[in-house]
Design a protein around this motif. Structure first.
Motif, PDB file in Angstrom:
ATOM      1  N   UNK A 196       3.852  13.755 -25.155  1.00 31.56           N
ATOM      2  CA  UNK A 196       3.957  12.373 -24.672  1.00 31.56           C
ATOM      3  C   UNK A 196       3.482  12.211 -23.226  1.00 31.56           C
ATOM      4  N   UNK A 197       2.481  12.933 -22.814  1.00 30.05           N
ATOM      5  CA  UNK A 197       2.016  12.893 -21.421  1.00 30.05           C
ATOM      6  C   UNK A 197       1.301  11.587 -21.072  1.00 30.05           C
ATOM      7  N   UNK A 198       0.912  10.780 -22.038  1.00 34.76           N
ATOM      8  CA  UNK A 198       0.228   9.532 -21.739  1.00 34.76           C
ATOM      9  C   UNK A 198       1.189   8.389 -21.441  1.00 34.76           C
ATOM     10  N   UNK A 199       2.481   8.584 -21.646  1.00 31.18           N
ATOM     11  CA  UNK A 199       3.469   7.530 -21.399  1.00 31.18           C
ATOM     12  C   UNK A 199       4.231   7.832 -20.106  1.00 31.18           C
ATOM     13  N   UNK A 200       4.062   7.000 -19.090  1.00 32.31           N
ATOM     14  CA  UNK A 200       4.721   7.173 -17.788  1.00 32.31           C
ATOM     15  C   UNK A 200       5.808   6.122 -17.636  1.00 32.31           C
ATOM     16  N   UNK A 201       7.033   6.548 -17.389  1.00 30.29           N
ATOM     17  CA  UNK A 201       8.147   5.620 -17.236  1.00 30.29           C
ATOM     18  C   UNK A 201       8.749   5.657 -15.839  1.00 30.29           C
ATOM     19  N   UNK A 202       8.003   6.169 -14.883  1.00 31.18           N
ATOM     20  CA  UNK A 202       8.531   6.338 -13.529  1.00 31.18           C
ATOM     21  C   UNK A 202       8.417   5.069 -12.674  1.00 31.18           C
ATOM     22  N   UNK A 203       8.354   5.268 -11.388  1.00 23.94           N
ATOM     23  CA  UNK A 203       8.317   4.192 -10.403  1.00 23.94           C
ATOM     24  C   UNK A 203       7.037   3.365 -10.540  1.00 23.94           C
ATOM     25  N   UNK A 204       7.177   2.064 -10.434  1.00 25.07           N
ATOM     26  CA  UNK A 204       6.013   1.162 -10.442  1.00 25.07           C
ATOM     27  C   UNK A 204       6.100   0.256  -9.213  1.00 25.07           C
ATOM     28  N   UNK A 205       5.031   0.212  -8.433  1.00 28.35           N
ATOM     29  CA  UNK A 205       5.008  -0.585  -7.205  1.00 28.35           C
ATOM     30  C   UNK A 205       5.180  -2.056  -7.520  1.00 28.35           C
ATOM     31  N   UNK A 206       5.945  -2.735  -6.684  1.00 24.40           N
ATOM     32  CA  UNK A 206       6.151  -4.168  -6.833  1.00 24.40           C
ATOM     33  C   UNK A 206       7.204  -4.570  -7.829  1.00 24.40           C
ATOM     34  N   UNK A 207       7.852  -3.631  -8.463  1.00 24.09           N
ATOM     35  CA  UNK A 207       8.871  -4.007  -9.454  1.00 24.09           C
ATOM     36  C   UNK A 207      10.250  -3.610  -8.987  1.00 24.09           C
TER      37      UNK A 207
ATOM     38  N   UNK B 173       0.834  -1.213   0.000  1.00 25.17           N
ATOM     39  CA  UNK B 173       0.000   0.000   0.000  1.00 25.17           C
ATOM     40  C   UNK B 173       0.860   1.252   0.000  1.00 25.17           C
ATOM     41  N   UNK B 174       1.955   1.241   0.752  1.00 30.68           N
ATOM     42  CA  UNK B 174       2.863   2.395   0.757  1.00 30.68           C
ATOM     43  C   UNK B 174       3.501   2.589  -0.606  1.00 30.68           C
ATOM     44  N   UNK B 175       3.918   1.488  -1.248  1.00 25.14           N
ATOM     45  CA  UNK B 175       4.524   1.587  -2.575  1.00 25.14           C
ATOM     46  C   UNK B 175       3.521   2.113  -3.598  1.00 25.14           C
ATOM     47  N   UNK B 176       2.272   1.628  -3.520  1.00 25.65           N
ATOM     48  CA  UNK B 176       1.247   2.086  -4.460  1.00 25.65           C
ATOM     49  C   UNK B 176       0.915   3.557  -4.239  1.00 25.65           C
TER      50      UNK B 176
END
Length: 92
Positions: free
Chosen positions: A81-92, A57-60
């Protein structure tokens, strides 16, 4: 005469009821204390699940905040290109 030892053995629990219970408690105390110590030092499956859920939950929440911040910056800069997010993803 033959019945005296049998009669004494039959009356012994009635006479010494508290003593037997106390002796049993003293005999089982080390086992109970040892199991309690093991319980304190180990993590049960439910505790592990609860801790993992809290971590996810904290990561999300962190991912959501990063996405919102990124989208806001992207809109400010008016990029295409605002529809493409390359940042942090929880659980990865």
């Amino acid at each position: 005469m033959k019945y005296r030892p049998l009669l004494a053995a039959a009356l012994l629990p009635l006479i010494a009821g508290g003593c037997i219970r106390t002796a049993a408690s003293i005999a089982t105390f080390p086992v109970k204390a040892g199991s309690k110590a093991v319980d304190w030092t180990t993590t049960s499956q439910s505790e592990a699940d609860r801790n993992y859920g809290r971590k996810m939950r904290k990561q999300e929440a962190r991912e959501g905040a990063d996405r919102r911040r990124w989208a806001q910056e992207c809109r400010k800069q008016q990029r295409a290109d605002c529809d493409r997010y390359d940042g942090y993803r929880a659980g990865s």
